[in-house]
Design a protein around this motif. Structure first.
Motif, PDB file in Angstrom:
ATOM      1  N   LEU A  86     -31.794 -58.697  -0.544  1.00  0.00           N
ATOM      2  CA  LEU A  86     -30.812 -59.544   0.129  1.00  0.00           C
ATOM      3  C   LEU A  86     -29.466 -59.528  -0.590  1.00  0.00           C
ATOM      4  O   LEU A  86     -28.422 -59.753   0.026  1.00  0.00           O
ATOM      5  CB  LEU A  86     -31.341 -60.976   0.220  1.00  0.00           C
ATOM      6  N   GLY A  87     -29.492 -59.259  -1.897  1.00  0.00           N
ATOM      7  CA  GLY A  87     -28.241 -59.160  -2.637  1.00  0.00           C
ATOM      8  C   GLY A  87     -27.360 -58.041  -2.108  1.00  0.00           C
ATOM      9  O   GLY A  87     -26.138 -58.197  -2.009  1.00  0.00           O
ATOM     10  N   TRP A  88     -27.960 -56.899  -1.726  1.00  0.00           N
ATOM     11  CA  TRP A  88     -27.168 -55.809  -1.142  1.00  0.00           C
ATOM     12  C   TRP A  88     -26.602 -56.212   0.218  1.00  0.00           C
ATOM     13  O   TRP A  88     -25.502 -55.792   0.586  1.00  0.00           O
ATOM     14  CB  TRP A  88     -28.024 -54.558  -1.013  1.00  0.00           C
ATOM     15  N   VAL A  89     -27.359 -57.026   0.962  1.00  0.00           N
ATOM     16  CA  VAL A  89     -26.842 -57.535   2.234  1.00  0.00           C
ATOM     17  C   VAL A  89     -25.626 -58.426   1.985  1.00  0.00           C
ATOM     18  O   VAL A  89     -24.604 -58.322   2.685  1.00  0.00           O
ATOM     19  CB  VAL A  89     -27.940 -58.310   2.991  1.00  0.00           C
ATOM     20  N   ALA A  90     -25.718 -59.303   0.974  1.00  0.00           N
ATOM     21  CA  ALA A  90     -24.597 -60.190   0.657  1.00  0.00           C
ATOM     22  C   ALA A  90     -23.357 -59.401   0.246  1.00  0.00           C
ATOM     23  O   ALA A  90     -22.239 -59.713   0.665  1.00  0.00           O
ATOM     24  CB  ALA A  90     -25.004 -61.157  -0.462  1.00  0.00           C
ATOM     25  N   VAL A  91     -23.552 -58.355  -0.565  1.00  0.00           N
ATOM     26  CA  VAL A  91     -22.422 -57.521  -0.972  1.00  0.00           C
ATOM     27  C   VAL A  91     -21.817 -56.823   0.240  1.00  0.00           C
ATOM     28  O   VAL A  91     -20.588 -56.674   0.343  1.00  0.00           O
ATOM     29  CB  VAL A  91     -22.864 -56.491  -2.033  1.00  0.00           C
ATOM     30  N   SER A  92     -22.659 -56.395   1.172  1.00  0.00           N
ATOM     31  CA  SER A  92     -22.152 -55.748   2.387  1.00  0.00           C
ATOM     32  C   SER A  92     -21.257 -56.697   3.175  1.00  0.00           C
ATOM     33  O   SER A  92     -20.184 -56.297   3.669  1.00  0.00           O
ATOM     34  CB  SER A  92     -23.323 -55.271   3.259  1.00  0.00           C
ATOM     35  N   PHE A  93     -21.665 -57.946   3.294  1.00  0.00           N
ATOM     36  CA  PHE A  93     -20.839 -58.936   3.985  1.00  0.00           C
ATOM     37  C   PHE A  93     -19.515 -59.135   3.244  1.00  0.00           C
ATOM     38  O   PHE A  93     -18.446 -59.211   3.866  1.00  0.00           O
ATOM     39  CB  PHE A  93     -21.582 -60.264   4.100  1.00  0.00           C
ATOM     40  N   ALA A  94     -19.588 -59.235   1.926  1.00  0.00           N
ATOM     41  CA  ALA A  94     -18.368 -59.436   1.145  1.00  0.00           C
ATOM     42  C   ALA A  94     -17.421 -58.253   1.289  1.00  0.00           C
ATOM     43  O   ALA A  94     -16.201 -58.429   1.418  1.00  0.00           O
ATOM     44  CB  ALA A  94     -18.717 -59.666  -0.330  1.00  0.00           C
ATOM     45  N   ARG A  95     -17.950 -57.032   1.256  1.00  0.00           N
ATOM     46  CA  ARG A  95     -17.105 -55.848   1.437  1.00  0.00           C
ATOM     47  C   ARG A  95     -16.468 -55.832   2.815  1.00  0.00           C
ATOM     48  O   ARG A  95     -15.294 -55.486   2.969  1.00  0.00           O
ATOM     49  CB  ARG A  95     -17.946 -54.582   1.248  1.00  0.00           C
ATOM     50  N   GLN A  96     -17.235 -56.196   3.840  1.00  0.00           N
ATOM     51  CA  GLN A  96     -16.666 -56.253   5.184  1.00  0.00           C
ATOM     52  C   GLN A  96     -15.560 -57.295   5.258  1.00  0.00           C
ATOM     53  O   GLN A  96     -14.556 -57.119   5.977  1.00  0.00           O
ATOM     54  CB  GLN A  96     -17.759 -56.572   6.202  1.00  0.00           C
ATOM     55  N   GLY A  97     -15.706 -58.368   4.513  1.00  0.00           N
ATOM     56  CA  GLY A  97     -14.703 -59.419   4.532  1.00  0.00           C
ATOM     57  C   GLY A  97     -13.390 -59.058   3.874  1.00  0.00           C
ATOM     58  O   GLY A  97     -12.423 -59.819   3.965  1.00  0.00           O
ATOM     59  N   THR A  98     -13.324 -57.900   3.212  1.00  0.00           N
ATOM     60  CA  THR A  98     -12.084 -57.499   2.542  1.00  0.00           C
ATOM     61  C   THR A  98     -11.159 -56.685   3.436  1.00  0.00           C
ATOM     62  O   THR A  98     -10.036 -56.378   3.031  1.00  0.00           O
ATOM     63  CB  THR A  98     -12.391 -56.670   1.281  1.00  0.00           C
ATOM     64  N   VAL A  99     -11.615 -56.304   4.631  1.00  0.00           N
ATOM     65  CA  VAL A  99     -10.785 -55.501   5.540  1.00  0.00           C
ATOM     66  C   VAL A  99     -10.870 -56.075   6.944  1.00  0.00           C
ATOM     67  O   VAL A  99     -11.887 -56.664   7.340  1.00  0.00           O
ATOM     68  CB  VAL A  99     -11.236 -54.023   5.549  1.00  0.00           C
ATOM     69  N   LEU A 100      -9.790 -55.895   7.700  1.00  0.00           N
ATOM     70  CA  LEU A 100      -9.770 -56.365   9.083  1.00  0.00           C
ATOM     71  C   LEU A 100     -10.567 -55.440   9.998  1.00  0.00           C
ATOM     72  O   LEU A 100     -11.161 -55.884  10.976  1.00  0.00           O
ATOM     73  CB  LEU A 100      -8.319 -56.457   9.579  1.00  0.00           C
ATOM     74  N   GLU A 101     -10.563 -54.148   9.676  1.00  0.00           N
ATOM     75  CA  GLU A 101     -11.282 -53.183  10.496  1.00  0.00           C
ATOM     76  C   GLU A 101     -12.793 -53.398  10.386  1.00  0.00           C
ATOM     77  O   GLU A 101     -13.285 -53.786   9.330  1.00  0.00           O
ATOM     78  CB  GLU A 101     -10.947 -51.752  10.065  1.00  0.00           C
ATOM     79  N   ARG A 102     -13.503 -53.129  11.463  1.00  0.00           N
ATOM     80  CA  ARG A 102     -14.957 -53.279  11.453  1.00  0.00           C
ATOM     81  C   ARG A 102     -15.586 -52.025  10.860  1.00  0.00           C
ATOM     82  O   ARG A 102     -15.358 -50.906  11.339  1.00  0.00           O
ATOM     83  CB  ARG A 102     -15.484 -53.525  12.871  1.00  0.00           C
ATOM     84  N   LEU A 103     -16.381 -52.195   9.815  1.00  0.00           N
ATOM     85  CA  LEU A 103     -17.051 -51.080   9.169  1.00  0.00           C
ATOM     86  C   LEU A 103     -18.445 -50.902   9.767  1.00  0.00           C
ATOM     87  O   LEU A 103     -19.083 -51.888  10.150  1.00  0.00           O
ATOM     88  CB  LEU A 103     -17.171 -51.332   7.657  1.00  0.00           C
ATOM     89  N   LEU A 160     -20.309 -65.662  -2.810  1.00  0.00           N
ATOM     90  CA  LEU A 160     -21.112 -66.756  -3.367  1.00  0.00           C
ATOM     91  C   LEU A 160     -22.609 -66.434  -3.326  1.00  0.00           C
ATOM     92  O   LEU A 160     -23.345 -66.753  -4.264  1.00  0.00           O
ATOM     93  CB  LEU A 160     -20.850 -68.042  -2.592  1.00  0.00           C
ATOM     94  N   ALA A 161     -23.038 -65.785  -2.241  1.00  0.00           N
ATOM     95  CA  ALA A 161     -24.472 -65.528  -2.079  1.00  0.00           C
ATOM     96  C   ALA A 161     -24.987 -64.504  -3.079  1.00  0.00           C
ATOM     97  O   ALA A 161     -26.123 -64.616  -3.550  1.00  0.00           O
ATOM     98  CB  ALA A 161     -24.752 -65.056  -0.650  1.00  0.00           C
ATOM     99  N   PHE A 162     -24.170 -63.502  -3.431  1.00  0.00           N
ATOM    100  CA  PHE A 162     -24.663 -62.434  -4.300  1.00  0.00           C
ATOM    101  C   PHE A 162     -25.126 -62.941  -5.665  1.00  0.00           C
ATOM    102  O   PHE A 162     -26.272 -62.687  -6.066  1.00  0.00           O
ATOM    103  CB  PHE A 162     -23.614 -61.340  -4.451  1.00  0.00           C
ATOM    104  N   PRO A 163     -24.301 -63.674  -6.443  1.00  0.00           N
ATOM    105  CA  PRO A 163     -24.806 -64.158  -7.734  1.00  0.00           C
ATOM    106  C   PRO A 163     -25.947 -65.152  -7.585  1.00  0.00           C
ATOM    107  O   PRO A 163     -26.850 -65.212  -8.436  1.00  0.00           O
ATOM    108  CB  PRO A 163     -23.575 -64.798  -8.389  1.00  0.00           C
ATOM    109  N   LEU A 164     -25.938 -65.942  -6.503  1.00  0.00           N
ATOM    110  CA  LEU A 164     -27.031 -66.884  -6.291  1.00  0.00           C
ATOM    111  C   LEU A 164     -28.340 -66.144  -6.032  1.00  0.00           C
ATOM    112  O   LEU A 164     -29.400 -66.542  -6.543  1.00  0.00           O
ATOM    113  CB  LEU A 164     -26.705 -67.809  -5.118  1.00  0.00           C
ATOM    114  N   LEU A 165     -28.286 -65.068  -5.265  1.00  0.00           N
ATOM    115  CA  LEU A 165     -29.496 -64.289  -4.989  1.00  0.00           C
ATOM    116  C   LEU A 165     -29.977 -63.569  -6.238  1.00  0.00           C
ATOM    117  O   LEU A 165     -31.185 -63.491  -6.495  1.00  0.00           O
ATOM    118  CB  LEU A 165     -29.217 -63.280  -3.873  1.00  0.00           C
ATOM    119  N   GLN A 166     -29.047 -63.028  -7.038  1.00  0.00           N
ATOM    120  CA  GLN A 166     -29.439 -62.393  -8.284  1.00  0.00           C
ATOM    121  C   GLN A 166     -30.105 -63.400  -9.228  1.00  0.00           C
ATOM    122  O   GLN A 166     -31.124 -63.103  -9.865  1.00  0.00           O
ATOM    123  CB  GLN A 166     -28.209 -61.785  -8.953  1.00  0.00           C
ATOM    124  N   ALA A 167     -29.518 -64.582  -9.308  1.00  0.00           N
ATOM    125  CA  ALA A 167     -30.108 -65.626 -10.150  1.00  0.00           C
ATOM    126  C   ALA A 167     -31.443 -66.095  -9.599  1.00  0.00           C
ATOM    127  O   ALA A 167     -32.368 -66.409 -10.355  1.00  0.00           O
ATOM    128  CB  ALA A 167     -29.139 -66.810 -10.263  1.00  0.00           C
TER     129      ALA A 167
END
Length: 311
Positions: A54-71, A212-219
């Motif tokens: 799930l941590g990789w899913v959270a990172v994917s959301f965060a990366r998508q949130g850095t650009v306006l274009e849909r990845l 926020l979700a990524f460090p929480l999931l890792q922890a």
């Protein structure tokens, strides 16, 4: 003969070769972590594996949130999984950053925009991580005591000061000379993009929610391993120990945090009240699940992404 070998095929095999060398070099550490898991509760270990995924899913959301274009969602997730393997080839997250820049450039973003997105991701992730850490330190000021490692008078406030000093040190090193000009330029572009992104609630939610979700999931994965090995430390204190340890370990630019993160996690768990032996066993098992177990599959995916010209 060597000239006839396609460069892309060589690049596909390179991650596997490097990972193979690394696994052989660290085989004793991997074996120790694996042995700890045979005596643990399998259900909690499966929970740790799930939170890692799930941590990789959270990172994917965060990366998508850095650009306006849909990845493309599937390729984005595969890239984050592969970036974890690339992160063990170069220090300080350079491998993962290079993979993500290549991916975004391949999706049609200009190199400047891709670099700005990377800077915005690091800014959001660091802000979320430090915010969580300071919140927990305020909520549990006496959670981290270094026990036999330091006098009993050491409190969470002192630990917070050490963590803050480490953050200032990292920032100071990053803002020296040519690196300073590069960072300032990236941050200016990232902040300009951030203003545009925050006019899109879906992008802002993805950026900050994922950060926020990524460090929480890792922890949460570390907490699950601690429960599997019956470590006698409160879950909230394990969460605080994880955040403090990773903040301090970031000062040491080791590939994949090998050595620095492990030592910092053991010290933090001991500070939270765990015996040294139990803390070491917990960290070895946790790092086996989060680092060594996905390493070869991640290298295979990375090779496939290179072969298919996605990165």
């Amino acid at each position: 003969m060597f000239r006839r070998l396609p460069l892309r095929q060589i690049l596909c095999l390179l991650p596997l070769l490097v990972v193979a060398v690394w696994v052989v070099k660290h085989r004793s550490l991997i074996g120790s972590g694996a042995r700890q898991m045979f005596t643990a509760n399998p259900y909690w270990l499966l929970t740790a594996v799930a939170t890692t995924g799930l941590g990789w899913v959270a990172v994917s959301f965060a990366r998508q949130g850095t650009v306006l274009e849909r990845l493309p969602a599937r390729r984005l997730f595969a890239t984050q999984f592969a970036a974890g393997a690339a992160n063990h080839l170069l220090p300080s997250g350079i491998g993962a950053s290079a993979v993500n820049i290549r991916f975004m450039t391949g999706c049609g973003l200009p190199p400047a925009r891709s670099s700005a997105a990377l800077a915005l991701y690091f800014l959001a992730e660091a802000t979320a991580r430090m915010g969580l850490l300071l919140t927990l330190l305020l909520a549990f000021p006496e959670a981290l005591r270094l026990g036999p490692l330091l006098p009993e008078s050491v409190s969470g406030t002192v630990v917070a000061g050490v963590v803050a000093a480490a953050g200032v040190l990292v920032a100071g090193v990053a803002l020296v000379g040519p690196v300073r000009r590069l960072v300032v330029r990236f941050l200016r572009t990232a902040l300009a993009d951030a203003r545009s992104l925050h006019t899109r609630p879906s992008r802002a939610l993805a950026l900050w929610g994922g950060s926020l979700a990524f460090p929480l999931l890792q922890a949460a994965g570390l907490m699950a391993v601690a429960l599997a090995l019956e470590l006698e430390v409160r879950p909230a204190h394990v969460l605080l120990a994880y955040l403090a340890a990773t903040a301090v370990a970031a000062v040491v630019p080791a590939p994949g945090g090998i050595g620095s993160v492990d030592a910092a996690l053991v010290i933090a768990l001991v500070a939270a009240g765990a015996p040294v032996e139990s803390a070491t066993s917990t960290v070895l098992a946790y790092r086996f699940i989060t680092v060594w177990l996905p390493l070869i599959p991640g290298a295979l995916v990375l090779g496939g992404l290179v072969r298919w010209k996605i990165v």
